[in-house]
Design a protein around this motif. Structure first.
Motif, PDB file in Angstrom:
ATOM      1  N   GLY A  14       0.838  -1.203   0.000  1.00  0.00           N
ATOM      2  CA  GLY A  14       0.000   0.000   0.000  1.00  0.00           C
ATOM      3  C   GLY A  14       0.865   1.243   0.000  1.00  0.00           C
ATOM      4  N   THR A  16       1.484   3.505  -2.029  1.00  0.00           N
ATOM      5  CA  THR A  16       1.013   4.754  -2.633  1.00  0.00           C
ATOM      6  C   THR A  16      -0.134   5.348  -1.803  1.00  0.00           C
ATOM      7  N   GLY A  17      -0.485   4.673  -0.715  1.00  0.00           N
ATOM      8  CA  GLY A  17      -1.619   5.120   0.102  1.00  0.00           C
ATOM      9  C   GLY A  17      -1.208   6.114   1.176  1.00  0.00           C
ATOM     10  N   LYS A  18      -2.181   6.497   1.978  1.00  0.00           N
ATOM     11  CA  LYS A  18      -1.958   7.587   2.939  1.00  0.00           C
ATOM     12  C   LYS A  18      -0.886   7.248   3.983  1.00  0.00           C
ATOM     13  N   ARG A  39      -0.296  -1.784  -6.830  1.00  0.00           N
ATOM     14  CA  ARG A  39      -0.623  -2.414  -8.126  1.00  0.00           C
ATOM     15  C   ARG A  39       0.203  -1.862  -9.285  1.00  0.00           C
ATOM     16  N   PHE A  45       2.202  -5.709  -6.495  1.00  0.00           N
ATOM     17  CA  PHE A  45       1.457  -6.423  -5.459  1.00  0.00           C
ATOM     18  C   PHE A  45      -0.013  -6.078  -5.607  1.00  0.00           C
ATOM     19  N   ASP A  46      -0.822  -7.115  -5.822  1.00  0.00           N
ATOM     20  CA  ASP A  46      -2.262  -6.913  -5.972  1.00  0.00           C
ATOM     21  C   ASP A  46      -2.978  -7.909  -5.062  1.00  0.00           C
ATOM     22  N   TRP A  47      -3.796  -7.378  -4.150  1.00  0.00           N
ATOM     23  CA  TRP A  47      -4.546  -8.270  -3.246  1.00  0.00           C
ATOM     24  C   TRP A  47      -5.426  -9.242  -4.023  1.00  0.00           C
ATOM     25  N   TYR A  67      -4.217  -3.318   4.317  1.00  0.00           N
ATOM     26  CA  TYR A  67      -5.131  -4.121   3.499  1.00  0.00           C
ATOM     27  C   TYR A  67      -6.271  -3.254   2.989  1.00  0.00           C
ATOM     28  N   VAL A  68      -6.622  -3.429   1.733  1.00  0.00           N
ATOM     29  CA  VAL A  68      -7.802  -2.748   1.190  1.00  0.00           C
ATOM     30  C   VAL A  68      -8.803  -3.781   0.680  1.00  0.00           C
ATOM     31  N   ASP A  70     -10.713  -3.103   3.504  1.00  0.00           N
ATOM     32  CA  ASP A  70     -10.730  -2.950   4.955  1.00  0.00           C
ATOM     33  C   ASP A  70     -10.658  -4.345   5.571  1.00  0.00           C
ATOM     34  N   LEU A  98      -1.545  -2.583   9.874  1.00  0.00           N
ATOM     35  CA  LEU A  98      -2.416  -1.438  10.165  1.00  0.00           C
ATOM     36  C   LEU A  98      -3.835  -1.956  10.320  1.00  0.00           C
ATOM     37  N   GLY A 126      -7.414   5.033  14.818  1.00  0.00           N
ATOM     38  CA  GLY A 126      -8.711   5.677  14.692  1.00  0.00           C
ATOM     39  C   GLY A 126      -8.838   6.340  13.318  1.00  0.00           C
ATOM     40  N   PHE A 128      -8.525   8.744  10.318  1.00  0.00           N
ATOM     41  CA  PHE A 128      -7.424   9.619   9.913  1.00  0.00           C
ATOM     42  C   PHE A 128      -7.899  11.077   9.772  1.00  0.00           C
ATOM     43  N   ASN A 131      -8.284  12.075   6.118  1.00  0.00           N
ATOM     44  CA  ASN A 131      -9.484  11.765   5.320  1.00  0.00           C
ATOM     45  C   ASN A 131     -10.147  13.058   4.833  1.00  0.00           C
TER      46      ASN A 131
END
Ligand SMILES: NC(=O)c1ccc[n+]([C@@H]2O[C@H](COP(=O)([O-])OP(=O)(O)OC[C@H]3O[C@@H](n4cnc5c(N)ncnc54)[C@H](OP(=O)(O)O)[C@@H]3O)[C@@H](O)[C@H]2O)c1
Length: 276
Positions: A14, A16-18, A39, A45-47, A67-68, A70, A98, A126, A128, A131
């Motif tokens: 993840g 590239t994520g927050k 990805r 890496f692709d879930w 993980y996405v 959630d 996380l 909690g 973010f 967001n």
């Protein structure tokens, strides 16, 4: 045996994520070898493509897992179980997961990771603060409407930079194995209070619209489809029932300092041009 971090490779799922981007950047800045995984990376890496996980993880010593969509989503437990098997087989020797604070489904995934045989730590966060500036609710800055099914519940919103600092410390320093840290900000606010703060900081009128669950489901379904709508509605129903209102002290435990609060982080985002 590991004697130094110098020759370790840190994998970030993840990246590239927050949180992942910030963790990878902090590790980079610390002179560590980082493998950013998402990805669009090489290796990819692709879930959704478990056959590629071994190639993505080969050579990784320590792994940060986001993980996405959630950890409470259907299929998350199966995916996390398989990932930990692959991680064990490819030689990962430390993992940090996380997790979402107060989510029952996420707790099951935490147990899978802690019981995987790989020394692991859970970072349970909690909501973010980011967001509102770079995530799902950032549209409110433009539309002036902060709409979510959170009634008047208070949430101790947490700074993603604090999460990244905790994750990086736990990945690089010893002594956190088997621990579970709950990360929040220092104070709990309602979404209405966040809207007031955004109005004050941006000079634009931003108001909170507390939605009912059915109304929220219909609105999300229109944008993102029924599966996402059901997941997000159930998450709101679960975590906005008051269970998460009290701040936790995970940031203090790991970093030995107070977490940053909503006003401070949003004011910083304004200065950095992310509240435009
Ligand atoms: N947002 C919150 O307030 C909050 C609070 C607590 C916990 N969490 C947890 O944080 C995690 C991430 O949430 P977020 O909202 O922060 O995410 P995010 O910033 O949107 O990042 C999602 C990451 O996952 C990657 N990704 C998306 N689909 C993927 C797939 N099929 N395979 C592999 N990678 C994929 C994305 O990269 P690419 O698109 O480049 O592939 C990106 O790096 C979730 O587990 C969530 O439960 C979130």
């Amino acid at each position: 045996m590991e004697t130094t971090n110098e020759h370790l490779t840190f994998g970030v799922i993840g990246a590239t994520g927050k949180t992942g981007r910030r963790v990878a950047d902090l590790l980079d800045a610390g002179g560590h070898t980082v493998r950013r995984l998402a990805r669009g990376t090489v290796p990819r890496f692709d879930w959704e493509q478990p056959d590629g996980w071994a190639q993505a993880l080969r050579g990784v010593d320590r792994l940060y897992i986001t993980y996405v969509p959630d950890l409470a989503a259907p299929g998350a437990g199966t995916a996390i179980t398989r990932l930990m098997e692959v991680a064990r087989d490819t030689g990962v020797r430390r993992a940090v997961l996380l997790s979402g604070r107060g989510e029952e489904g996420a707790r099951r995934c935490e147990e899978i990771v802690l019981g995987s045989g790989i020394p692991a730590t859970i970072v349970s966060a909690g909501w973010f603060i980011q967001n509102f500036t770079e995530g799902a609710l950032s549209g409110a800055l433009e539309s002036g409407v902060l709409a979510i099914a959170a009634a008047q519940v208070r949430e101790p919103f947490v700074d993603v930079d604090d999460i990244a600092a905790v994750v990086t410390t736990v990945l690089t320093d010893d002594g956190h194995e088997g621990r579970r840290y709950e990360l929040t900000g220092p104070e709990s606010l309602t979404f209405g209070e966040v809207a007031t703060l955004l109005t004050e900081l941006t000079g634009r009128d931003i108001r909170y619209v507390p939605m009912g669950f059915e109304e929220f489901h219909a609105a999300v379904a229109e944008e993102a489809g029924p599966e996402t709508a059901t997941l997000l509605t159930e998450l709101c129903r679960e975590v906005f029932d008051g269970r998460n209102e009290t701040p936790a002290d995970g940031v203090q435990q790991v970093l030995g300092r107070e977490p940053r609060g909503v006003r401070d982080v949003l004011a910083g985002a304004l200065t950095a041009g992310r509240l435009a």
